[in-house]
Design an enzyme around this catalytic site. Structure first.
Site, mmCIF file in Angstrom:
data_model
loop_
_atom_site.group_PDB
_atom_site.id
_atom_site.type_symbol
_atom_site.label_atom_id
_atom_site.label_comp_id
_atom_site.label_asym_id
_atom_site.label_seq_id
_atom_site.Cartn_x
_atom_site.Cartn_y
_atom_site.Cartn_z
ATOM 1 N N HIS A 360 0.882 -1.280 -0.082
ATOM 2 C CA HIS A 360 0.007 -0.232 0.027
ATOM 3 C C HIS A 360 0.835 1.357 -0.076
ATOM 4 O O HIS A 360 0.234 2.245 0.294
ATOM 5 C CB HIS A 360 -0.981 0.022 1.135
ATOM 6 C CG HIS A 360 -2.083 -0.940 1.162
ATOM 7 N ND1 HIS A 360 -3.101 -0.565 0.659
ATOM 8 C CD2 HIS A 360 -2.190 -2.225 1.554
ATOM 9 C CE1 HIS A 360 -3.947 -1.809 0.564
ATOM 10 N NE2 HIS A 360 -3.375 -2.740 1.354
ATOM 11 N N LYS A 553 -8.279 13.949 4.449
ATOM 12 C CA LYS A 553 -7.482 12.945 4.554
ATOM 13 C C LYS A 553 -6.367 13.089 5.665
ATOM 14 O O LYS A 553 -6.488 14.129 6.225
ATOM 15 C CB LYS A 553 -6.434 12.675 3.103
ATOM 16 C CG LYS A 553 -5.878 14.150 2.899
ATOM 17 C CD LYS A 553 -5.322 13.855 1.254
ATOM 18 C CE LYS A 553 -5.976 14.005 0.312
ATOM 19 N NZ LYS A 553 -6.258 12.808 -0.678
ATOM 20 N N ARG A 554 -5.648 12.071 5.882
ATOM 21 C CA ARG A 554 -4.800 12.097 6.784
ATOM 22 C C ARG A 554 -3.441 13.415 6.733
ATOM 23 O O ARG A 554 -3.212 13.356 5.426
ATOM 24 C CB ARG A 554 -3.792 10.766 7.110
ATOM 25 C CG ARG A 554 -4.723 9.853 7.964
ATOM 26 C CD ARG A 554 -5.159 10.285 9.206
ATOM 27 N NE ARG A 554 -4.203 10.251 10.140
ATOM 28 C CZ ARG A 554 -3.750 9.427 10.988
ATOM 29 N NH1 ARG A 554 -4.433 8.383 11.186
ATOM 30 N NH2 ARG A 554 -2.570 9.699 11.708
ATOM 31 N N LYS A 559 1.168 14.430 1.135
ATOM 32 C CA LYS A 559 -0.250 14.700 0.812
ATOM 33 C C LYS A 559 -0.266 16.255 0.602
ATOM 34 O O LYS A 559 -1.294 16.628 -0.275
ATOM 35 C CB LYS A 559 -0.946 14.358 1.749
ATOM 36 C CG LYS A 559 -1.230 12.721 1.827
ATOM 37 C CD LYS A 559 -2.243 12.204 2.828
ATOM 38 C CE LYS A 559 -2.216 10.556 3.020
ATOM 39 N NZ LYS A 559 -2.877 10.060 2.212
ATOM 40 N N THR A 661 -8.018 7.075 -2.198
ATOM 41 C CA THR A 661 -9.612 6.529 -2.358
ATOM 42 C C THR A 661 -10.722 7.696 -2.245
ATOM 43 O O THR A 661 -11.843 7.603 -2.543
ATOM 44 C CB THR A 661 -10.190 5.251 -1.432
ATOM 45 O OG1 THR A 661 -9.334 5.638 -0.132
ATOM 46 C CG2 THR A 661 -9.370 4.040 -1.900
ATOM 47 N N LYS A 665 -14.322 8.649 -3.837
ATOM 48 C CA LYS A 665 -15.372 9.089 -3.167
ATOM 49 C C LYS A 665 -16.086 10.577 -3.425
ATOM 50 O O LYS A 665 -17.508 10.550 -3.888
ATOM 51 C CB LYS A 665 -15.224 9.254 -1.627
ATOM 52 C CG LYS A 665 -15.075 7.594 -1.027
ATOM 53 C CD LYS A 665 -14.361 7.551 0.472
ATOM 54 C CE LYS A 665 -13.717 6.372 0.512
ATOM 55 N NZ LYS A 665 -12.704 6.188 1.528
#
Ligand code: NBG
Length: 826
Positions: A360, A553-554, A559, A661, A665
């Site tokens: 992952h 998100k985290r 990110k 993901t 969504k």
């Protein structure tokens, strides 16, 4: 042909709720609190589930299909109540029944603390997969840990993140079943005794160990409309037996206390790290604990019906969700050899045919490596087995590459050995000990093959395959966005619920004026719903007609929430300098938890909140720009946010986000992606077309080339571009904090080498200009309402590929090779 719906007895449900209130709480309906009412209703739902659950088990017993054991340290299930109702096709009757009892279904749903037994995408993916496995009718177990405290609850105090325990079991969990009859023992520590038994076999036994009792709790996982109920089996630890003080000598007493302590600590808390490994001893204990119990259970179940353990793999497959459950490889070997007397070769054949591994991430700090001495001390017999697996594998490398110069062979060994540098490398064990290795989006899998796992790919290319992630449309459209779900059904019928590829039919009406108006009206209503939530929780009023630009998100440097907030700072300066400029009102919405020990991430949260404070309180900009940080981002508020998003920020440094993901969504809910060519964004672009997405920034090849060859100096950009310079200087000039030094570490990270990290290692400044340009393009596109509506509809319509039903079917066809249950035969 219209499919038959599952039946649901509304009157029985009503009676059952009333009865439960009475027997659980000795109260009348009027006296019960909301929480009590939720419990009563949940137990009534569980009654309805149990019949299906038993039927599924019966079918499995009769039909004896191969079973998937999805092994994962994390299952981020979120609230079960509403989702269960949807999959039972009972949402409407239950809502009516509750209405008739004078109870609001939303209020009831809000009483449930969602099981947050996961960090982020990895855990949520596991939850989506279980939903799809049941919906597609495959027999599966989720195997995990029943953490007493799940993902911490985040509070924002004075702009800083503060962690509070998530005591999700405080009021009990009405949906779970404790299955004491399936308890198993798990042993830690001690030493290995080797002797020859009466039949001349070498027998290994662990001695002087500590033992805990693993007790499973089962949670139902309901398929949509098909009556299939699978099981999420999560393990809790209990002391093996209460000891009697007088029967223990001093040494035993000490050991007994230690055993008790171990049992009470094991499942206490989820490690709150996403894409980062803390390497704590207790974590390895957790891993072995749930794996040993799960593997023992799988073997037992097989032997109920079958004699020949050498064919175990015909009836079971272990999918290892990242490296966390990899000790399953060695545990299966151990049980097959030590308890069932298979030879090494026989056990190895079974093990490699049973195990499969999903990777992952390529983030170095997320790769699991355990110090050999720790591993050996905690799991002495397992270590012996890993050592032997490694010895044989290194032999194999040497044989396979016997034609290479020895220095090159040594390189191969260094890059692939399971034991090296006094470390146990879990990814290597997972690759060697199984028959499948998959990445989670095409780009990610290619990077694994070409770079991270290149030597493995060269040696065993047949193991490698891609399975692009997906999400369940049942939770993330039906439950999250009922207005849009109903609209889709009205336009194309309801079959998209179990076959998302059909949503492509909406493309035909993307240009239709009436459809566009309806679609945007729904979006507006969802934005109002979120605006209410924000007003209630943040005390900030946001304009539902502004662009809702969302990054949830985290929190992680890769990110790049930092890039997002820097741009907001840039925009604010621009607006202040040119108050009369044409400006599309924007609301920037953030939600993110930072790992408790991740200082840079925590400081980024503080920065976002500080910027929000300044901007939201500056009346001179007339509310054209707002920034909101949503506290305690989790599955339940995520659903509200996804439904309301106009723009979905997926702006990771290219090559770093394995899939993502959240991107899917939001796309499903009609948000338009602003993203880099990273992870699954690449495939989303293929589906929706570049005119319906905003792509910016370096490509993964460019990032990888810079990382390899150098040649990027952020100071050049800082010095060249006065706007960039001004924005960065704001970090340290007191605009956003009275203490000018507060954000200095973030400023330094961009411009100076910090510790051994290069300046701007995530290429924020490198991508800044093209990000600004993309943001500008968004503002322009939004001003053209028709164009925007069409883009939004096309995003929803192009999401067909990204259902976890598709992903699971690919796992089935290409890795697991399992058959569906047939409930019509029971
Ligand atoms: C995460 C990746 C995401 C991906 C999810 C699910 C880890 C280790 N990895 O990009 O960062 O979508 O896994 O595959 O949490």
């Amino acid at each position: 042909m219209k499919k038959k719906k599952l039946s649901f007895d509304k009157d029985l449900f009503k009676r059952s709720v009333q009865y439960n209130v009475k027997t659980l709480y000795r109260k009348t309906m009027d006296e019960a609190t909301d929480q009590e009412m939720y419990q009563a209703a949940a137990y009534a739902i569980k009654d309805a589930i149990v019949d299906h659950w038993m039927t599924t088990q019966k079918a499995a017993d009769e039909q004896d299909p191969k079973i998937v054991y999805y092994m994962s340290m994390e299952f981020l299930m979120g609230r079960a109540f509403g989702n269960n109702l949807i999959n039972l096709q009972a949402y409407k009757p239950v809502k009516e029944a509750l209405d008739e009892l004078g109870i609001d279904v939303n209020l009831i749903e809000d009483q449930e603390p969602g099981p947050a037994l996961g960090n982020g995408g990895l855990g949520r993916l596991a939850a989506c997969f279980l939903d799809s496995l049941s919906t597609l009718g495959y027999m599966a177990y989720g195997c995990g840990i029943r953490y007493k405290y799940g993902m911490f609850r985040q509070k924002i105090r004075d702009g800083y993140q503060v962690e509070a325990p998530d005591n999700w079991l405080e009021n009990g969990n009405p949906f779970e079943l404790r299955r004491n009859e399936y308890a198993k023992e798990v042993k830690f520590g001690g030493y290995v005794n080797m002797h020859t038994d009466e039949r001349g076999r070498t027998v290994f036994s662990q001695e002087g160990y500590q033992v805990v009792k693993a007790v499973p709790y089962d949670l139902p996982v309901i398929g949509y409309g098909n009556g299939v109920v699978n099981t999420l089996r999560i393990w809790d630890a209990e002391p093996v037996q209460c000891f009697q003080l007088d029967s223990f000598d001093k040494g035993d007493y000490q050991k007994a206390v230690e055993q008790e302590n171990l049992a009470s600590q094991l499942c206490e808390v989820l490690y709150p790290n996403d894409n980062h490994i803390a390497g704590k001893e207790l974590r390895l204990k957790q891993q072995y604990f749930f794996i040993s119990a799960s593997v023992q259970t799988a073997l037992k179940r097989y032997l109920k019906k079958h004699e020949d353990i050498r064919k175990f793999y015909e009836k079971a497959v272990f999918q290892l969700n990242d490296t966390h459950p990899t000790v399953a490889v060695a545990e299966l070997m151990r049980l097959l050899m030590d308890d069932y007397y298979l030879t090494w070769d026989e056990a190895w054949d079974v093990t490699t045919k049973t195990c499969c591994y999903t990777n992952h991430t390529i983030m170095a700090e997320a790769l699991e490596k355990w110090p050999v001495d720790l591993f050996q001390r905690l799991l002495p017999r397992i270590y012996q087995i890993v050592d032997e697996i490694n010895r044989r594998f290194v032999d194999q490398i040497m044989r396979q590459y016997s034609n290479l110069p020895s220095i090159d062979v040594q390189d191969k060994i260094r890059s692939m050995a399971i034991l090296y540098d006094n470390q146990v490398k879990m990814a290597h064990l997972a690759i060697v000990g199984g028959h499948s290795v998959n990445g989670v989006a095409r780009l990610h899998t290619e990077i694994l093959k070409k770079r991270e796992l290149k030597d493995f790919y060269e040696m065993m290319p047949e193991k490698f395959n891609n399975k692009t992630n997906g999400i369940t449309q049942r939770r993330f459209l039906m439950h999250a966005n009922p207005l849009l779900a109903d609209w889709v059904t009205e336009k194309i019928g309801e079959d998209w619920i179990t076959d998302l590829s059909l949503i492509g039919k909406l493309k035909d009406i993307a240009g239709d004026k009436k459809a566009q108006k309806e679609f945007m009206d729904i979006k507006l209503q969802n934005k109002k719903r979120l605006a209410d939530y924000i007003l209630k929780h943040n005390g900030v009023k946001v304009d539902p007609n502004s662009i809702f630009d969302v990054q949830v998100k985290r929190l992680h440097e890769y990110k790049r929430q930092f890039l997002n907030i820097l741009h907001v700072m840039y925009l604010y300066d621009l607006l202040k300098a040119h108050p009369e400029m044409e400006f599309t009102p924007k609301t920037y919405i953030f939600g993110a938890k930072a790992a408790a020990g991740y200082q840079t991430a925590k400081l980024t949260i503080k920065l976002i909140n500080s910027v929000a404070d300044v901007i939201n309180n500056d009346t001179s900009i007339k509310g054209k720009l707002k920034v909101v940080f949503i506290e305690d981002y989790k599955v339940s508020n995520a659903e509200l946010i996804f439904a309301a998003a106009d723009i979905s920020e997926q702006i990771s440094t290219a090559s770093k986000e394995a899939s993502g993901t959240g991107n899917m969504k939001m796309m499903l809910n009609g948000a338009i992606t602003l993203g880099t060519l990273d992870g699954a964004n690449v495939e989303m672009l293929e589906e929706v077309g570049e005119e319906n997405m905003f792509i910016f920034g370096l490509t993964s090849e460019e990032v990888i080339a810079y990382e390899k060859n150098g040649g990027y100096n952020p100071a050049d950009i800082y010095n060249k571009d006065p706007n960039v310079k001004k924005t960065l200087d704001r970090l340290v000039d007191g605009t956003y904090s009275r203490d000018k030094e507060l954000f200095r570490p973030l400023y330094n990270m961009l411009l100076n080498t910090v510790n051994s990290n290069k300046a701007d290692q995530y290429f924020i400044l490198k991508d800044f200009e093209s990000y600004i340009e993309a943001q500008r393009a968004i503002s322009e596109a939004y001003r053209d309402g028709k164009r925007w509506a069409k883009m939004a509809i096309l995003n929803t319509a192009s999401c067909g590929k990204f259902s976890s039903d598709r992903t699971i079917q690919e796992y089935v066809d290409e890795i697991w090779h399992i058959d569906k249950l047939d409930l019509s035969k029971v």
